[in-house]
Design a protein around this motif. Structure first.
Motif, PDB file in Angstrom:
ATOM      1  N   UNK A   2       0.849  -1.186   0.000  1.00 31.55           N
ATOM      2  CA  UNK A   2       0.000   0.000   0.000  1.00 31.55           C
ATOM      3  C   UNK A   2       0.886   1.238   0.000  1.00 31.55           C
ATOM      4  N   UNK A   3       0.566   2.191  -0.868  1.00 35.01           N
ATOM      5  CA  UNK A   3       1.297   3.456  -0.939  1.00 35.01           C
ATOM      6  C   UNK A   3       0.571   4.471  -0.065  1.00 35.01           C
ATOM      7  N   UNK A   4       1.304   5.071   0.886  1.00 30.32           N
ATOM      8  CA  UNK A   4       0.730   6.095   1.760  1.00 30.32           C
ATOM      9  C   UNK A   4       1.577   7.352   1.670  1.00 30.32           C
ATOM     10  N   UNK A   5       0.979   8.485   2.029  1.00 25.94           N
ATOM     11  CA  UNK A   5       1.708   9.737   2.136  1.00 25.94           C
ATOM     12  C   UNK A   5       1.979   9.983   3.608  1.00 25.94           C
ATOM     13  N   UNK A   6       3.247  10.022   3.956  1.00 24.51           N
ATOM     14  CA  UNK A   6       3.647  10.272   5.334  1.00 24.51           C
ATOM     15  C   UNK A   6       4.010  11.747   5.458  1.00 24.51           C
ATOM     16  N   UNK A  19       6.593  16.049   3.088  1.00 25.03           N
ATOM     17  CA  UNK A  19       5.631  15.014   2.775  1.00 25.03           C
ATOM     18  C   UNK A  19       6.387  13.962   1.985  1.00 25.03           C
ATOM     19  N   UNK A  20       6.294  12.714   2.417  1.00 18.52           N
ATOM     20  CA  UNK A  20       7.053  11.640   1.785  1.00 18.52           C
ATOM     21  C   UNK A  20       6.123  10.480   1.452  1.00 18.52           C
ATOM     22  N   UNK A  21       6.280   9.932   0.268  1.00 21.49           N
ATOM     23  CA  UNK A  21       5.496   8.781  -0.157  1.00 21.49           C
ATOM     24  C   UNK A  21       6.216   7.510   0.287  1.00 21.49           C
ATOM     25  N   UNK A  22       5.473   6.591   0.916  1.00 23.68           N
ATOM     26  CA  UNK A  22       6.056   5.344   1.402  1.00 23.68           C
ATOM     27  C   UNK A  22       5.212   4.165   0.951  1.00 23.68           C
TER      28      UNK A  22
END
Length: 137
Positions: free
Chosen positions: A22-26, A44-47
Motif C-alpha cells: 500500500x502506498x501512503x503519504x507520510x 511530505x514523503x510517499x512510502x
C-alpha cells in the motif's frame, strides 16, 4: 478515528499472495500547516508499506483503503529503534571511560556495543514484523 490508533489513507499498489503493498503519504508534523508553502522544512514523503492480506478484503490494485496501526506499537518501535540504543550507548561509554582512560577508544567500543543490539533485533525480525503489522480497512 479511534483513540490510540494511527490511520493513513492509502492506495493498493500490488497484491502478491497474502501480501499487500500500500502506498501512503507520510507527513511531518508541520506537513499540514497553513504556512508550509513558504516554509522549507515541511515534509511530505510517499512510502510503500507491506501488510498481510485480510481474509475479508477483496481489494484490487488501485483501490483506496485506510491503513491502521495501534499508536502503542509506534511508541514501542521508537523505544526499540532509538531509546534503547541510546541507553546502551550511554551506559557503555560510562563503563568504558571508567575502565579505559582513552576517550577515543572508549567511544569506538561504545559504538561497537550497538552491533550486538541491532544483531539481536535482526534475529528477531520475523517476530517483530508480525507484531508491527498494519491492518487494512
Amino acid at each position: 478515528m479511534a483513540s490510540g490508533t494511527i490511520i493513513h489513507p492509502g492506495i493498493i499498489e500490488s497484491i502478491n499472495g497474502d501480501k499487500v503493498s500500500v502506498r501512503i503519504l507520510s507527513q511531518s508534523a508541520c506537513g499540514s500547516c497553513h504556512a508550509k508553502g513558504v516554509c522549507s522544512i515541511s515534509e511530505v514523503e510517499e512510502k510503500i508499506i507491506e501488510t498481510e492480506r485480510n481474509q475479508a478484503g477483496h481489494w484490487q490494485p488501485g483501490d483506496q483503503v485506510m491503513v491502521r496501526m495501534e499508536e502503542s506499537l509506534g511508541r514501542k518501535a521508537v523505544l526499540l529503534g532509538y531509546v534503547l540504543p541510546l541507553v546502551v550507548l550511554l551506559i557503555s561509554i560510562i563503563v568504558f571511560l571508567s575502565l579505559i582512560k582513552h576517550e577515543g577508544l572508549a567511544a569506538l567500543l561504545s559504538i561497537l556495543m550497538l552491533v550486538p543490539y541491532y544483531a539481536i533485533l535482526f534475529l528477531f525480525r520475523k517476530r517483530l514484523q508480525k507484531e508491527f503489522s498494519f491492518k487494512i480497512e
